[in-house]
Write an enzyme that holds these catalytic residues in place. Structure first.
Site, PDB file in Angstrom:
ATOM      1  N   ASP A  64     -31.082  10.750 -48.364  1.00 32.63           N
ATOM      2  CA  ASP A  64     -31.361   9.468 -48.993  1.00 32.63           C
ATOM      3  C   ASP A  64     -31.973   9.744 -50.365  1.00 32.63           C
ATOM      4  O   ASP A  64     -32.679  10.737 -50.542  1.00 32.63           O
ATOM      5  CB  ASP A  64     -32.330   8.675 -48.122  1.00 32.63           C
ATOM      6  CG  ASP A  64     -32.583   7.284 -48.689  1.00 32.63           C
ATOM      7  OD1 ASP A  64     -31.668   6.730 -49.288  1.00 32.63           O
ATOM      8  OD2 ASP A  64     -33.708   6.782 -48.523  1.00 32.63           O
TER       9      ASP A  64
ATOM     10  N   THR B  82     -34.048   7.544 -52.433  1.00 31.58           N
ATOM     11  CA  THR B  82     -35.413   7.079 -52.581  1.00 31.58           C
ATOM     12  C   THR B  82     -36.311   7.728 -51.531  1.00 31.58           C
ATOM     13  O   THR B  82     -36.042   7.646 -50.337  1.00 31.58           O
ATOM     14  CB  THR B  82     -35.480   5.542 -52.442  1.00 31.58           C
ATOM     15  OG1 THR B  82     -34.557   4.950 -53.350  1.00 31.58           O
ATOM     16  CG2 THR B  82     -36.877   5.043 -52.727  1.00 31.58           C
TER      17      THR B  82
ATOM     18  N   ASP C 228     -36.440   7.955 -44.983  1.00 31.45           N
ATOM     19  CA  ASP C 228     -37.806   7.497 -44.744  1.00 31.45           C
ATOM     20  C   ASP C 228     -37.879   6.012 -44.441  1.00 31.45           C
ATOM     21  O   ASP C 228     -38.937   5.516 -44.062  1.00 31.45           O
ATOM     22  CB  ASP C 228     -38.692   7.811 -45.951  1.00 31.45           C
ATOM     23  CG  ASP C 228     -38.250   7.071 -47.216  1.00 31.45           C
ATOM     24  OD1 ASP C 228     -37.126   6.526 -47.215  1.00 31.45           O
ATOM     25  OD2 ASP C 228     -39.024   7.038 -48.184  1.00 31.45           O
TER      26      ASP C 228
END
Length: 807
Positions: free
Chosen positions: A303, A305, A539
Site C-alpha cells: 500500500d 499510504t 495499515d
C-alpha cells in the site's frame, strides 16, 4: 432522518457498578496472550518421543554399569534445556510485543471516555466505536451514526452491514464507517474474541512446507527403524556370541544414531532465534511459519499510504476554484475538521493547520468510506459541504479536474472541497456538486523506502504498489522511488474483472491507483492463481480483506486494530525497511535448517544401513557357520562421531547467514544428498570393519583396534559431507571444518582421550586401510553430489544459499 439515536443510560457504567461486576467475576477475563505458559514449555520439551527413546536406551546402558557409554544421555538434557531456554526467551519477547501492540478500546464510564485494556472491560460497559475499531466483545448497539460493520472475519461476507440501535455486534468484526457505541453483553470466554485471541501470537510450529517435510522424513525413518532395530537387537543378543553386557552396549550404540535427535531441536531453535531477532527490531511475528512464508514470497503488494509514505501529512495549500472564496473555504474546512471525532491523516493535517473552527452545528453527516471516496457535513444555513477525491466529484473533462491531476502527478495529495445542493445524508447525495477549492496536502515519502525497494529488486521479488489514492499521485510516488513501471500507473476502475485477464495486467504493470478493497483482494487472488507467493502490506481498514487472503499479511503497528488482528507479521516501528530483515531471517532459517537436515539424515541413513549390514552378516554367520559379527561401535564412539561432524557444526550452521530465496522441494533436495552420502559412509565403514575384525574371540586390544579402524573411516567421510553441506566456503567455514578435524586428531592422539574413549590407532596397517577406505568414500560422496547436481540441473551446492549465502 435522525443521525444519532441515543439510548438511555448512555453515560455508561458508574465506577461502583464497574467494581461490583469485577467482584462478581463478570469481566473480560481472557488471556492477554496466547503463547504457552512456562510450565507447558517445560513439559513439551522434556516429554518428547525422541527423549523417551534416548531415555530408555540410557537406562539400558546404565544397567551394564558403563556410565561413560551413557554420555549420549546428555542429549536429553541438551534437547530439553536448549529448547526450553530458547522458547522462553522467544515467549517473553512475544508477550512484551503483544502488550505493546495491543489495541485499547474506548469505554464510557461516568459520562467520560477512557481507553482501557480489553481485559478491563466488564459486562454492560458502554464501548465507543469509530472507523477501523475492532469490536472486542459481543454486544448490542446503543448509539449509531451511519454505523457500518464488516463481519467478514466471522461470516466470510465482505459487504458491510448497517448497524442501527438494537442490532447485535460480534467480537472479531470491525467498523468500516460511521461511529456509535455498543453495550457489552458477552465478555470473557463467552465472547468470540476469546477464540480470536487464542489464535493470535501463538508460539507454535504450525503447518508449513518445512515442518511438513520434516514430518514426512521422520515418518519414513520410523518405518526403517523398526526392522533395523529388531535385526540388530536379535544379532547382538542371540547371534554375536558376546556376553550380555557388550552385546547390550553394542545394541544401544546401533540404535542411538538412528534417531535424528537434533533435527527437530535445531528446527525449533532456528525458528525461536528468528522470532527473538525480529522482536529486537520491533517486529511482532504472530505465527512462526510467517518467517518461512515471507522467505518464499516472490511478490510484495505494498500500500502507498503508510507503507511507502509516512502517515503524517501537512496542509500545503488551499487553492480556490471558480468563484470560491478563500475565507469561506477555510471556514468550511475548519468546521469539518473540528466535527470529525476520528479524523484520518488528511483531516488531521487540516485540523492542525486550521485549529480554530467557526463553531457551526451540523445537521447531517456522511462519514468517509472507501467505496464512495468522499465525506460530508450539512450545516443548515452554512450549506452542505463535501470533501473527497477530485476525480470522483469533478467532471473529468473540466479544467479543475486537470489542475487536480497535475498537482497529483507531482506527488501531492489533492482533495476537493465542494458545496452540494442537498443534505449530505440524502439518498441521492452528493447531487449537484459546486467546486469550492482544492486542498493540497504534502505526503512525505519514507526515507528508507527506495533502499527497501532496491533490496527486493536484487532478490528478484516483484513489487506491486496498490493504493486507493489517485492513480497519477500513486505513480508520482512510485516514480520518485525509481520503481519500474511507476511512470505508467493504472487506474483500477479500468481493470478487468475476470481473474485471468486481471492476472495478465498484474504481470505487466506495477503501480495501481483507485483500488477498492474488494479489488485488492481480487488482485492478490489473481497473482496467486499464477503460482506467486504473495505478501500484502497495509495499515488501513481497506487492506484487511487483501491481508487475510494473501500468503503473508504484514500490518503496520500504527494501523487499525483490524489489520493487526488479521496480519501474521506486525511492524511495530511502522518501518517498511524492516521487511527485508524479516525476509532475510526467513531465508536464514529455511536454508540453514535444510543444511543441518542433510547432516542429521545422513547420520540416520548410515546408521540404519550399518545396522542392517551387521545384522544380516551376523544372522548369516550363524546360519552358515561363519564367525559371528557384533556391532563395531560402543555408544561412546557414536557420541564422539556426532560431536564434530553434526552436533556442534549443525548448531553453528543453523545460525549462519543465508540470503537465497527459499524454494519448494525441501524433502527431495535433502534426501538427494543424505541417501547417497549415508549409503557410502555405511558401506565403507562396514568394509573397513570387516577387514579389521578378528572374530568374537579376539583380544580386547584387537576389538578396540577394529572399532577404531571403522570409526576413522566413518569420521573421514562424515567430515567431508560436512564440508559439502557448508559450501560455499568463507573464512569461518574453513575454521569450522578445520576445528572439527583438529578435534578428532586430538581425540585419537592424546593418551587420556584414547583410553577414555577406547581408541587405538596404533596398528599402522589397519589405520592405513581405514584412511584408504575413507578416501574412497570421499571420492564416491563427491561424485554422487556432482551427479545429483547435474541430473537435477541445480548449482553445485546442496542447499539454498549459493553465493548470497556467504554474505
Amino acid at each position: 432522518m435522525s443521525i444519532t439515536v441515543q439510548a438511555s443510560g448512555a453515560i455508561g457504567l458508574t465506577a461502583a457498578e464497574v467494581e461490583q461486576r469485577r467482584r462478581d467475576g463478570r469481566t473480560n477475563d481472557v488471556p492477554d496472550r496466547a503463547s504457552r505458559s512456562v510450565r507447558d514449555i517445560v513439559r513439551a520439551n522434556i516429554f518428547t518421543r525422541i527423549n523417551a527413546i534416548l531415555g530408555v536406551l540410557f537406562l539400558l546402558v546404565l544397567a551394564t554399569g558403563s556410565i561413560v557409554d551413557g554420555m549420549f544421555g546428555l542429549l536429553i538434557v541438551a534437547n530439553s534445556a536448549v529448547g526450553i531456554i530458547q522458547e522462553i526467551r522467544a515467549k517473553r519477547t512475544l508477550d512484551q510485543l503483544a502488550i505493546v501492540s495491543q489495541a485499547k478500546p474506548t469505554v464510557r464510564r461516568d459520562g467520560k471516555a477512557q481507553e482501557v485494556a480489553p481485559q478491563e472491560i466488564v459486562l454492560d460497559d458502554l464501548i465507543e466505536l469509530g472507523p477501523g475499531d475492532q469490536i472486542v466483545v459481543d454486544g448490542v448497539v446503543e448509539e449509531s451514526a451511519l454505523l457500518e460493520v464488516d463481519e467478514s472475519l466471522l461470516t466470510g461476507e465482505a459487504d458491510p452491514i448497517d448497524k442501527a440501535v438494537g442490532a447485535t455486534v460480534m467480537s472479531g468484526s470491525y467498523v468500516v464507517s460511521g461511529s456509535g457505541s455498543y453495550r457489552a453483553t458477552k465478555v470473557g470466554k463467552d465472547a468470540y474474541a476469546a477464540k480470536l485471541a487464542d489464535e493470535a501470537s501463538k508460539f507454535t510450529l504450525v503447518h508449513s512446507e518445512l515442518r511438513t517435510g520434516i514430518d514426512r522424513i521422520l515418518k519414513f525413518i520410523t518405518y526403517l527403524l523398526i526392522p533395523a532395530g529388531l535385526l540388530i537387537i536379535y544379532n547382538q543378543l542371540f547371534s554375536s556370541g558376546e556376553s550380555w553386557r557388550p552385546a547390550l552396549t553394542g545394541m544401544v550404540a546401533a540404535l542411538v544414531p538412528m534417531v535424528p535427535e537434533g533435527l527437530v531441536l535445531m528446527t525449533s531453535i532456528a525458528f525461536a532465534v528468528g522470532v527473538v531477532r525480529l522482536g529486537r527490531r520491533q517486529c511482532l511475528v504472530q505465527e512462526l511459519p510467517a518467517i518461512e512464508g515471507l522467505a518464499r514470497v516472490d511478490v510484495v503488494c505494498a500500500d502507498k499510504t503508510g507503507t511507502l509514505t509516512e502517515n503524517g501529512m501537512r496542509l500545503s495549500e488551499i487553492r480556490p476554484l471558480g468563484h470560491g472564496e478563500q475565507d469561506a473555504a477555510r471556514s468550511a474546512l475548519a468546521a469539518m475538521a473540528a466535527a470529525d471525532p476520528r479524523p484520518n491523516a488528511s483531516v488531521q493535517a487540516i485540523r492542525e493547520a486550521l485549529p480554530e473552527g467557526p463553531g457551526w452545528a451540523h445537521t447531517a453527516i456522511a462519514p468517509f468510506s472507501s467505496a464512495k471516496k468522499w465525506s460530508g457535513y450539512s450545516y443548515g444555513e452554512h450549506g452542505n459541504w463535501l470533501l473527497g477525491a477530485p476525480d470522483v466529484l469533478l467532471d473529468p473533462a473540466s479544467e479543475d479536474a486537470r489542475v487536480a491531476e497535475r498537482l497529483g502527478a507531482s506527488g501531492l495529495r489533492v482533495l476537493l472541497l465542494a458545496a452540494s445542493d442537498r443534505p449530505v445524508d440524502a439518498a441521492d447525495a452528493p447531487g449537484v456538486v459546486t467546486p469550492a477549492a482544492l486542498v493540497v496536502l504534502e505526503q512525505k515519502v519514507r526515507p528508507d523506502a527506495r533502499e527497501t525497494l532496491e533490496y527486493f529488486a536484487e532478490q528478484n521479488v516483484s513489487i506491486k504498489v496498490i493504493s486507493g489514492d489517485n492513480a497519477v499521485s500513486v505513480g508520482a510516488v512510485a516514480s520518485s522511488l525509481h520503481l519500474p513501471g511507476g511512470d505508467h500507473p493504472v487506474d483500477a476502475r479500468e481493470l478487468p474483472e475476470a481473474e485471468s485477464e486481471l492476472a495478465d495486467v498484474l504481470e505487466r504493470k506495477t503501480t495501481f491507483g483507485r483500488v477498492r478493497p474488494d479489488q485488492k483482494r481480487a488482485m492478490v487472488g489473481a497473482l496467486q492463481s499464477r503460482g506467486h507467493t504473495v505478501a500484502m502490506t497495509g495499515d488501513g481498514v481497506n487492506d484487511v480483506l487483501a491481508l487475510k487472503d494473501s500468503d503473508i499479511g504484514v500490518a503496520m503497528g500504527s494501523g487499525s486494530p483490524a489489520t493487526r488482528a488479521v496480519a501474521q507479521i506486525v511492524l511495530l516501528d511502522n518501518k517498511f525497511a524492516t521487511l527485508p530483515y524479516v525476509v532475510g531471517e526467513g531465508r536464514r532459517v529455511i536454508g540453514n535448517i535444510e543444511r543441518v537436515s542433510n547432516l542429521f539424515l545422513t547420520k540416520t541413513v548410515y546408521s540404519v544401513l550399518l545396522a542392517f549390514m551387521v545384522g544380516v552378516a551376523g544372522v548369516g554367520s550363524k546360519m552358515f557357520g561363519y564367525d559371528p559379527l557384533g556391532y563395531p561401535f560402543l555408544p561412546r564412539h557414536v557420541t564422539i562421531a556426532a560431536w564434530f561432524t553434526i552436533g556442534i557444526p549443525a548448531f553453528i550452521l543453523s545460525l549462519a547467514p543465508n540470503n537465497e530465496r527459499a524454494r519448494s522441494g525441501f524433502v527431495g533436495r535433502v534426501m538427494r544428498l543424505a541417501i547417497p552420502s549415508g549409503v557410502v559412509i555405511g558401506a565403507c565403514t562396514f568394509v573397513s570393519y570387516l577387514y579389521a575384525y578378528a572374530g568374537p574371540h579376539a583380544t580386547e586390544t584387537e576389538k578396540v583396534q577394529a572399532s577404531t579402524t571403522a570409526l576413522i573411516t566413518l569420521i573421514m567421510i562424515a567430515v567431508w559431507v560436512l564440508a559439502i553441506v557448508a559450501r560455499p566456503f568463507v573464512w569461518w567455514k574453513y575454521v569450522l571444518i578445520g576445528a572439527s578435524v583438529a578435534a578428532y586428531v586430538f581425540l585419537f592422539t592424546v593418551p587420556f582421550t584414547r583410553h577414555f574413549f577406547k581408541l587405538d590407532p596404533s596398528d599402522i596397517a589397519l589405520t592405513t586401510f581405514a584412511v584408504l577406505c575413507g578416501a574412497v568414500g570421499i571420492v564416491l560422496v563427491e561424485i554422487a553430489f556432482w551427479v545429483s547436481a547435474r541430473i537435477t540441473g541445480t548449482e553445485a551446492h546442496p542447499t539454498p544459499g549459493g553465493p548470497a549465502a556467504a554474505r
